[in-house]
Structures are given as structure tokens and as C-alpha cells.
Scaffold this active site. Structure first.
Site: not given
Length: 475
Positions: A158, A366
Site C-alpha cells: 500500500h 504517498d
């Protein structure tokens, strides 16, 4: 029909319909897949035990079976607070200056992964598919192979994957990456993170990469591919149109008394660029005195990882910056920054998103960032807000109709805030229409189905998988 075994650091126990505290989109999607495939979700309970026994706490809630184990305090300190969040997390987010290399952390990480493997092994039947999640459990697949698991196994990361020149600063980086090649499918959020991983395999391990992303290693074929994650669009938009969201919207609108609102919603983390965001907003206030008293920034930042010193530091820094900026620009009836250290239910957040003219999503790095997608999904199509998005968020590759910014440049963000606030409604609608199509069509269900479909595909047998796991724990 194959069962699905999901393994992650923490387990999200399903909640009954209407229960307080709605689940996140990832949990909803995985729970749906587990119901469909009669699966089990295994991981750490979040609780401590003074002596690890491997006892499994099995529960069944809303049609999903969960299995959890407790960890010893030393496990939590070395594996979770240590290697996962003081070594891998900062390194994977390009913060080598914050990365801590400690042999005890590495030993704890390997020990807990071995405990996960031993505890999960009895749950796995012959035809099951095993889906492992995130940086906490990178070597778990190789440890399961050593215990005779020949099932199809996939890993989804992730977070970002760092460039090779950063990753090689990690002691025993070769061993860690080699252990990951025990999986059949390795998924990344974006082509950028995938490219960094494949570059490492080519340059550091001398492996050839096929045009279809297939890596051949020890007689096996491993698929490495980007699977961009999305939100649960149907669930989120239903919540955004709820009475709870409408009440939150109206309450926030009333509180700002006709001023325009910018909103940021981020876990309290140095990767989110909150300090730079506050300074950029301060620059906007200084550069636009005619608008300064008519714009408010609402920053929602729930604390996390409070036992890690760098997280304590970021909280102190933000509190200091908030006080400084408010002191410089506030008056008796107006405070420019509302800084809130708590979380809110998803339906309330949807109302807050809809009440805000600008969504400010400016992480320094991110893996994806689902707040950007939630902000778009919450807007009213006839009068949508504008999304300002960091070019360094994985979501930027899918959301080119946002206003993309360099979060390190205070001037750029300040100028983009002004552009967003002044944007004509026709342009806002066009941008929102294209953004919404992407968020709707590439939702979390699409992501889940794409990954599980890849995991179903057959490959060569795992004849040499145990060799990888044997070398993993050698000192």
C-alpha cells in the site's frame, strides 16, 4: 471454489449494518471478498500478551471469519514501532534522514513474521488463495513456503516503493527483496513504485523482466504489476447523501459564517506534508490580504504511532505553527486555521468535504491517498469544490484534472489556492466530471477483482521456494 485467506498486520472486524463508526473502503472490499470466497482474515489483534502462545482468537461477524493473535511487548516495540515504522516506513517514503537501522528491530521483524507464519499455517487449506498486505509482512510468503505452503500467494504493498539508490541503504536489503519473490503476484499502487521495484531486480539481482511484468526466478514466474486502489464509491456516495452528512455540512457551513473553507484530512504523519501545508496557507494569507479574512483552513489530523519520537515531534511542530499563524492573522471573530487532533465518522467527513470549496491534499510522498478520491466523490456535481493534489501522491497519476502542485514550494501551493478559490464554475464542473468518472470506475471493488483475478492465474510450481526462506533468517 478456492477460499481467500487475507493476512495483514491488523484485522478489521466487520460491523453490523447501522453500527457506529463506519469501516473504511478497504475493509469493506476485503470483507466482501471474504464472504464471497468463504475466507478468513488473519492478523494481530492489537493486544499485548506477556508470553506469546500462538493462541488464535477465532470470531465470525457478519459472515466473515477473523483469526487474531496477541503479541508480546517486545514484539510490538521491535517489529511494529521499530522495523515497520522507524525503518521501513520512513525509507519507503524517501525519508532516509528519519530511517533508523537497528539490529534488534530487524530481529523482531523476522521473529514476528515467523510467528505469523506459524499461526496462519494451520488455517490454510490446499486450494486456498493467500493475499498478504503491506510492508509489515514482506517476508511472510517465504516463511509460509518453508512450512510447505504451495498455494497461490500474493502481496500488495500500500506504500510507495523507494528508488534503488535509497533502498540499498537498508542493511540486508537483498535478503528482504529476495524473500518477496516467494509470492506469485506482487502488486503496487502505481507504475512508478512498480518501476522502482523492477529496477532493483534488474540492477541488484540481475533478473530479466518480461514485457508483461513477469519475473523468472528459481524456476518460477512472478507477476509484478500496478493495481491502483480506489474507494468504495457506492458506499461512500450513499453516506455523502445521508442525513448525518447533511447535518455535518450545515453545521460547518454555519460556523464559518460565509467564509470559504479549505479542508485537509490526514493521519498525523510526516509523510503528509502538514507543516509545509500550513506554511503554504500562511503564505497565501500574506500574499492575498484582501482574501485573508475570508478563508479558513480546517485540518483534521488524528494522531498515530504516538510511541515513535518522530511522530511526537511532528505534533509539537504543527501545534507551534498553528499558534504562530493564528497569532499573526486572526482577530477576535476569526481564526484562519482550525487544527483538530481527532477522527470523525466517514459520513460526517463526507459532509465536511462537501462544505469545503477546496480539498487540500498535499503529501510529500504517498502510495495512493484515498482522501483525494473521497473529496471528489463527496462533491455536488452542480457546484463542486476544487481538488488541489500533490504531484507526489500516487493518486496524481489517475487524477490529472486536479490542480497538481509541488508541496515543497510554498509559492506554488499559495498561488494554486488562489487559483482554486477563483476558478469559474464551468471549469470546476468540467474538472469534477472527469475526476468523478475515474473515482467511480476504478473503485476498490475493481481493484480487488483485478488483484484476485491475477492471483487465480496459474504459474510454475514452487519447487525451490524453501531455498529463499532458508536464507532469509541467516545472520
Amino acid at each position: 471454489m478456492s477460499r481467500l485467506i487475507v493476512i495483514s498486520n491488523r484485522v478489521s472486524v466487520p460491523k453490523a449494518a447501522g453500527a457506529a463508526g463506519a469501516q473504511g473502503g478497504l475493509a469493506v472490499a476485503l470483507n466482501s471478498a471474504l464472504r464471497e470466497h468463504r475466507g478468513i482474515w488473519f492478523g494481530w489483534s492489537g493486544q499485548e500478551t506477556q508470553e506469546f502462545t500462538g493462541h488464535l482468537d477465532m470470531q465470525r461477524n457478519d459472515g466473515v471469519t477473523t483469526a487474531t493473535i496477541d503479541l508480546e511487548p517486545q514484539d510490538i516495540e521491535e517489529y511494529y514501532n521499530g522495523y515497520a515504522n522507524r525503518t521501513l516506513w520512513p525509507l519507503f517514503h524517501y525519508r532516509i534522514d528519519l530511517t533508523e537501522y537497528d539490529r534488534n528491530f530487524g530481529e523482531g521483524y523476522e521473529r514476528v513474521n515467523a510467528r505469523f507464519a506459524a499461526s496462519a499455517r494451520p488455517l490454510i487449506e490446499q486450494d486456498d488463495l493467500v493475499w498478504v498486505h503491506d510492508y509489515h509482512l514482506l517476508p511472510l510468503g517465504s516463511l509460509l513456503r518453508a512450512k510447505g505452503v504451495n498455494n497461490r500467494m500474493g502481496l500488495f504493498l500500500h506504500t510507495p516503493w523507494p528508488p534503488t539508490r535509497l533502498l540499498v541503504s537498508l542493511p540486508f536489503h537483498e535478503r528482504l527483496v529476495e524473500s518477496m519473490l516467494a509470492y506469485d503476484v506482487i502488486g503496487f499502487q502505481t507504475d512508478e513504485w512498480l518501476g522502482s521495484f523492477l529496477h532493483y531486480l534488474e540492477k541488484e539481482m540481475g533478473l530479466a523482466i518480461g514485457p508483461d511484468g513477469i519475473v523468472e526466478y528459481q524456476g518460477r514466474r512472478i507477476l509484478a504489476k500496478a493495481f491502483p486502489i480506489g474507494i468504495d464509491y457506492a458506499e461512500f456516495t450513499q453516506g455523502a447523501n445521508s442525513a448525518e452528512a447533511a447535518e455535518a455540512h450545515d453545521r460547518l457551513k454555519a460556523s464559518v459564517r460565509g467564509r470559504k473553507m479549505l479542508i485537509g484530512v490526514d493521519r498525523l504523519d510526516y509523510s503528509k506534508g502538514l507543516g509545509e501545508r500550513f506554511e503554504s496557507f500562511s503564505r497565501f494569507l500574506a500574499d492575498n490580504p484582501d482574501q485573508a479574512s475570508q478563508v479558513v483552513l480546517l485540518q483534521i489530523a488524528p494522531p498515530s504511532r504516538g510511541d515513535v519520537a518522530s511522530y511526537q515531534q511532528i505534533r509539537e511542530d504543527l501545534e507551534r505553527k498553528t499558534g504562530h499563524i493564528n497569532g499573526a492573522h486572526a482577530d477576535v471573530a476569526f481564526v484562519p486555521i482550525r487544527y483538530v487532533n481527532r477522527g470523525y465518522p466517514r459520513r460526517q467527513l463526507a459532509g465536511y468535504y462537501r462544505a469545503s470549496e477546496v480539498g487540500l491534499v498535499t503529501p510529500l510522498r504517498d502510495g495512493m491517498n484515498l482522501v483525494a478520491k473521497e473529496y471528489v466523490a463527496a462533491q455536488k456535481p452542480d457546484n463542486p469544490g476544487v481538488l488541489i493534489l500533490s504531484q507526489f501522491a500516487g493518486a496524481a497519476l489517475q487524477m490529472e484534472d486536479a490542480l497538481l502542485v509541488n508541496p515543497h514550494s510554498l509559492e506554488h501551493v499559495s498561488e494554486t489556492i488562489k487559483r482554486a478559490l477563483d476558478m469559474p464554475i464551468t471549469e470546476r464542473r468540467k474538472r469534477h466530471e472527469r475526476l468523478l468518472a475515474s473515482v467511480r470506475d476504478e473503485d476498490v471493488v475493481h481493484w480487488r477483482n483485478e488483484f484476485v483475478s491475477a492471483l487465480f492465474q496459474k504459474s510454475a510450481p514452487h519447487s525451490d521456494a524453501s531455498q529463499t526462506s532458508d536464507t532469509l533468517l541467516q545472520r
